[in-house]
Design an enzyme around this catalytic site. Structure first.
Site, PDB file in Angstrom:
ATOM      1  N   ASP A   1     -21.062  12.300 -14.493  1.00  9.19           N
ATOM      2  CA  ASP A   1     -22.477  12.020 -14.204  1.00  9.19           C
ATOM      3  C   ASP A   1     -22.645  11.174 -12.943  1.00  9.19           C
ATOM      4  O   ASP A   1     -23.746  10.727 -12.638  1.00  9.19           O
ATOM      5  CB  ASP A   1     -23.134  11.315 -15.409  1.00  9.19           C
TER       6      ASP A   1
ATOM      7  N   CYS B   1       0.837  -1.212   0.000  1.00 13.84           N
ATOM      8  CA  CYS B   1       0.000   0.000   0.000  1.00 13.84           C
ATOM      9  C   CYS B   1       0.866   1.254   0.000  1.00 13.84           C
ATOM     10  O   CYS B   1       0.542   2.250  -0.660  1.00 13.84           O
ATOM     11  CB  CYS B   1      -0.884   0.038   1.246  1.00 13.84           C
TER      12      CYS B   1
HETATM   13  C1  BEZ Z   1       0.538  -4.663   1.836  1.00 11.01           C
HETATM   14  O1  BEZ Z   1       0.078  -3.558   1.566  1.00 11.01           O
HETATM   15  O2  BEZ Z   1       1.743  -4.890   1.757  1.00 11.01           O
HETATM   16  C2  BEZ Z   1      -0.362  -5.802   2.247  1.00 11.01           C
HETATM   17  C3  BEZ Z   1      -1.508  -5.541   2.977  1.00 11.01           C
HETATM   18  C4  BEZ Z   1      -2.319  -6.602   3.359  1.00 11.01           C
HETATM   19  C5  BEZ Z   1      -1.992  -7.892   2.990  1.00 11.01           C
HETATM   20  C6  BEZ Z   1      -0.851  -8.133   2.224  1.00 11.01           C
HETATM   21  C7  BEZ Z   1      -0.032  -7.083   1.844  1.00 11.01           C
END
Ligand code: BEZ
Length: 247
Positions: A164, A72
């Site tokens: 929209d 992330c």
């Molecule tokens: C990640 O962002 O690295 C991750 C988050 C949840 C599960 C596996 C990877």
């Protein structure tokens, strides 16, 4: 055991929060063409109503399983770096992760420390969803990915919303597979072009490349619509369906 049943459009989501019993969650109920829910939420820029946040712009909402996680963090760092490209296309960005606004602010500092963005702070808001209410409403929980308490995490969803307020594109990745933001921009270029012109974009198409005339147009209609001309590629079937034009 906590059981929540949430009705979202055509789907009922059943959410069991007990690890030892048979748990079940259901993935997305939002379909292409649906009006995106006008949810209210706390974010890193304060409380928003989603449609007001979008105004008359396009929007992209991308969800994350959790703050302070490696994949992330790389995704948000990349999103920050390419945010000007989304802005150029008139697309408002917003992320979501199932943690609090305070966590999001702290995580954003890590993100910007590893991003090669020239911005000082994260150039788009993150929605807080620490009780997962919105992730359930939007059908984003991944039944196969759990936190340390056994609760489902959000998948990596991407929703592109048109001016929209209808959903134009939806992509789902599992938590273990990071997304490609160049591909999102490429897809948005296609969505914006095909919203204006009766064309479709072929495999690996990029802005500036030739596009394809949609099958529902007759040759005569295509000739009238595309002043740059239409070229047809011959194929063994003899059917003239591979028709290209320069938009
Ligand atoms: C990640 O962002 O690295 C991750 C988050 C949840 C599960 C596996 C990877």
């Amino acid at each position: 055991m906590l059981i929540s049943i949430v009705q979202t459009g055509r789907l009922s989501l059943v959410f069991f929060s007990c690890r030892s019993c048979k748990e079940e969650t259901t993935m997305p109920g939002l379909l292409l063409g649906d009006v995106f829910p006008n949810f209210e939420a706390d974010t890193t820029i304060g409380r928003i109503k989603f449609h007001d946040f979008l105004g008359s712009s396009w929007g992209v909402l991308f969800s994350h399983p959790k703050d302070f996680t490696p994949v992330c963090t790389t995704e948000l760092a990349c999103a920050a770096k390419v945010s000007d490209e989304f802005k150029k296309r008139g697309v408002k960005m917003i992320a979501l992760s199932i943690d609090s606004v305070e966590d999001h602010h702290n995580w954003s500092k890590d993100v910007m420390a590893v991003s090669s963005s020239t911005a000082k702070t994260l150039p788009f808001p993150i929605i807080a969803d620490h009780n997962r209410a919105l992730s359930i409403e939007l059908g984003m929980l991944d039944p196969d990915e759990r936190d340390s308490d056994g609760l489902p995490l959000t998948a990596r969803c991407v929703f592109v919303i048109g001016p929209d307020k209808k959903m134009k594109l939806s992509i789902l990745y599992p938590a273990t597979t990071g997304r490609n933001f160049d591909e999102l921009l490429r897809a948005i270029d296609s969505l914006q072009l095909t919203a204006q012109k009766k064309v479709a974009t072929p495999v690996d198409w990029k802005l500036g490349d030739k596009v394809m005339v949609i099958p529902s147009l007759s040759d005569a209609e295509a000739a009238a619509l595309f002043p740059n001309g239409v070229t047809t590629k011959e194929v063994p079937s003899g059917k003239n369906y591979l028709r290209y034009t320069q938009p």
